[in-house]
Design a protein around this motif. Sequence first.
Motif, short mmCIF file in Angstrom:
data_model
loop_
_atom_site.label_atom_id
_atom_site.label_comp_id
_atom_site.label_asym_id
_atom_site.label_seq_id
_atom_site.Cartn_x
_atom_site.Cartn_y
_atom_site.Cartn_z
N ILE A 7 -68.27 50.49 22.35
CA ILE A 7 -67.98 49.44 23.32
C ILE A 7 -66.86 48.58 22.76
N GLN A 8 -65.77 48.50 23.48
CA GLN A 8 -64.58 47.83 23.00
C GLN A 8 -64.68 46.31 23.09
N ASN A 9 -64.12 45.65 22.12
CA ASN A 9 -63.98 44.20 22.13
C ASN A 9 -63.22 43.82 23.40
N ALA A 10 -63.68 42.79 24.08
CA ALA A 10 -63.09 42.39 25.36
C ALA A 10 -61.68 41.83 25.20
N PHE A 11 -61.28 41.50 23.97
CA PHE A 11 -59.98 40.85 23.77
C PHE A 11 -59.01 41.68 22.94
N VAL A 12 -59.13 43.00 23.04
CA VAL A 12 -58.14 43.88 22.42
C VAL A 12 -56.81 43.62 23.10
N GLY A 13 -55.77 43.40 22.30
CA GLY A 13 -54.44 43.15 22.84
C GLY A 13 -54.21 41.74 23.35
N HIS A 14 -55.21 40.89 23.29
CA HIS A 14 -55.09 39.50 23.75
C HIS A 14 -54.17 38.75 22.78
N PRO A 15 -53.20 38.02 23.28
CA PRO A 15 -52.20 37.41 22.40
C PRO A 15 -52.66 36.23 21.56
N GLY A 16 -53.74 35.59 21.93
CA GLY A 16 -54.18 34.41 21.18
C GLY A 16 -55.67 34.21 21.30
N VAL A 17 -56.16 33.17 20.65
CA VAL A 17 -57.59 32.86 20.67
C VAL A 17 -58.05 32.74 22.12
N PRO A 18 -59.11 33.46 22.49
CA PRO A 18 -59.60 33.36 23.87
C PRO A 18 -60.21 31.99 24.16
N ALA A 46 -75.07 26.94 10.23
CA ALA A 46 -73.73 27.55 10.26
C ALA A 46 -72.90 26.88 11.36
N PRO A 47 -72.51 25.62 11.12
CA PRO A 47 -71.83 24.86 12.17
C PRO A 47 -70.33 25.13 12.32
N GLU A 48 -69.75 25.78 11.32
CA GLU A 48 -68.30 25.98 11.35
C GLU A 48 -67.94 27.24 12.12
N GLU A 49 -66.88 27.14 12.94
CA GLU A 49 -66.41 28.28 13.74
C GLU A 49 -64.98 28.60 13.39
N GLU A 50 -64.67 29.89 13.40
CA GLU A 50 -63.30 30.33 13.19
C GLU A 50 -63.07 31.63 13.96
N TRP A 51 -62.12 31.59 14.89
CA TRP A 51 -61.73 32.80 15.61
C TRP A 51 -60.73 33.56 14.75
N LYS A 52 -60.92 34.88 14.65
CA LYS A 52 -60.03 35.73 13.86
C LYS A 52 -59.77 37.03 14.61
N SER A 53 -58.59 37.57 14.37
CA SER A 53 -58.26 38.91 14.86
C SER A 53 -57.72 39.70 13.69
N SER A 54 -58.22 40.92 13.54
CA SER A 54 -57.73 41.80 12.48
C SER A 54 -56.57 42.65 12.97
N GLY A 55 -56.06 42.33 14.14
CA GLY A 55 -54.96 43.07 14.73
C GLY A 55 -55.20 43.28 16.21
#
Length: 143
Positions: A7-18, A46-55
């Motif tokens: 099942i593919q990530n919904a934001f493949v190819g998305h240019p920035g943080v959704p 675990a209150p801290e959030e960070e959006w990341k993309s590995s590509g």
Amino acid sequence: MGVGMEIQNAFVGHPGVPTTEEVDGALGEAAPLWRELVGWMHQHGAPEEEWKSSGAKYGWSLRLKQKQRNIVYLSPCAGCIRVAFVLGDRAVDAARSERLPKHVLGELERAPRYPEGTGLRLMVRKHADLAAIEKLAAIKMAH
């Protein structure tokens, strides 16, 4: 709640943080599960959030952290959530002794081992799936 790596990530190819709206739209009926899980993580250490993309070909994931330590990775998919943990040996031993669903323990046994830990991946499709994820997150935070 199996692996579901097909099942593919919904934001493949998305240019920035959704945005929140984009995440809700991609998750569809699973959006309340996302909000509940993120809220639970915030309340339980675990209150801290960070959006990341590995590509671009991998999409975006939300890391929930405890003092700069990654606890869980959440990837929004169409109608479900891919959840990933990297568990150290003590956390794996603790998880094995917990009363987790058989399919979760099976995934744990099949999970790849890396130098940094065991890479456990699970899918959340329904509310009943959250209890095991919350238990695993608590184990990770404790070890």
